[in-house]
Design an enzyme around this catalytic site. Structure first.
Site, mmCIF file in Angstrom:
data_model
loop_
_atom_site.group_PDB
_atom_site.id
_atom_site.type_symbol
_atom_site.label_atom_id
_atom_site.label_comp_id
_atom_site.label_asym_id
_atom_site.label_seq_id
_atom_site.Cartn_x
_atom_site.Cartn_y
_atom_site.Cartn_z
ATOM 1 C CG ASN A 92 -1.659 1.297 1.419
ATOM 2 O OD1 ASN A 92 -2.660 1.567 0.767
ATOM 3 N ND2 ASN A 92 -1.145 2.137 2.312
ATOM 4 C CB SER A 143 -2.668 0.300 -9.256
ATOM 5 O OG SER A 143 -2.249 1.161 -10.300
ATOM 6 C CE1 TYR A 157 0.608 7.303 -6.330
ATOM 7 C CE2 TYR A 157 -1.118 8.025 -7.819
ATOM 8 C CZ TYR A 157 -0.713 7.303 -6.709
ATOM 9 O OH TYR A 157 -1.642 6.591 -5.992
ATOM 10 C CB ALA A 159 5.404 6.722 -14.944
ATOM 11 C CE LYS A 161 0.636 3.608 -6.419
ATOM 12 N NZ LYS A 161 0.734 2.538 -5.389
#
Length: 260
Positions: A92, A143, A157, A159, A161
């Site tokens: 997470n 994601s 961020y 890219a 994920k």
């Protein structure tokens, strides 16, 4: 999916990264309430201590920077020594800061890619032998729906994920014979109990980003319908319990949870 607890995870060992704030904290708390022993991984020692006090003896705090391979290796050595297995891994932990590509700093590039992509790679690699020792289990990789509708000023961020999603699809094919399920939870914005998010960004960048996202309609999409309080972190925790308690013959490769 009911929000009540019923010890659905009794006897299980779960590892949750980013476990001291937002969705990670809600997931860790819900897993403990469902009977699991939960290992909390996060960078901040003080918050880890506070959270462990709140959760009680079924929680184990380990100060960990998931973007640091040696930190991850040391953390999972402790998990193996304490439990000898892992039943659930929830990746997470994430960092994100709004910035136009031409202005994004070296440190921000490295931190976001390391935490959001390399971190789950490191933790999955370390956890797989312990999941196998448990006779199978679940990996849940978090994601973002920004991969479906990319936000301006969140290039690193998005890219990182997207890379995590591609990695997860490949990982599924490698561990399925060990009865290890890999699920990507594509998560929309989740709000804490007071309706706020934990955004601690540079004030100027925040103002620019929020204005741009509002003007282009992104904020309306993530906040849900008019009058809605939006998705809460407890809703996200509920989804994670659902995913990891499915009968072993069921596979949920991708789950998209969002406000409506």
């Amino acid at each position: 999916m009911a929000s009540g607890t019923s010890e659905q995870l009794a006897g299980k060992v779960a590892v949750v990264t980013g476990a001291t704030s937002g969705s990670g904290r809600a997931i860790a708390r819900r897993f403990v309430a469902e009977g699991a022993d939960v290992v909390l991984l996060a960078r901040g020692e003080e918050r880890l201590v506070e959270e462990t006090r709140a959760l009680g003896p079924r929680s184990m705090p380990i100060v960990t920077d998931v973007g640091d391979v040696e930190s991850v290796r040391a953390a999972f050595t402790q998990v193996e020594e304490r439990f000898g297995r892992v039943d659930v891994l929830v990746n997470n932990a994430a960092v994100y800061r709004p910035s136009f590509v031409e202005h994004v700093s070296d440190d921000d590039i490295i931190r976001q890619v390391s935490t959001n992509f390399l971190g789950p790679v490191f933790t999955c690699r370390a956890a797989i032998p312990l999941l196998r020792a448990a006779g199978g289990g679940d990996i849940v990789n978090t994601s973002s729906e920004s991969t479906l509708d990319p936000f301006p000023m969140l290039s690193m961020y998005v890219a990182s994920k997207a890379a995590l999603e591609a990695f997860s699809r490949t990982l599924i094919t490698e561990v399925q014979d060990d009865d290890i399920r890999v699920t990507v939870v594509v998560q929309g914005t989740a709000f804490d109990g007071d309706g706020s998010t934990d955004w601690s960004w540079d004030p100027d960048d925040t103002q620019t980003a929020l204005a741009l996202w509002t003007e282009r309609g992104y904020m309306a999409k993530v906040q849900g319908r008019a009058g809605s309080a939006g998705q809460s972190v407890d809703d996200v925790a509920d989804v994670h319990v659902y995913v990891v308690t499915r009968p072993r013959g069921q596979k949920l490769d991708t789950v998209h949870v969002r406000s409506y």
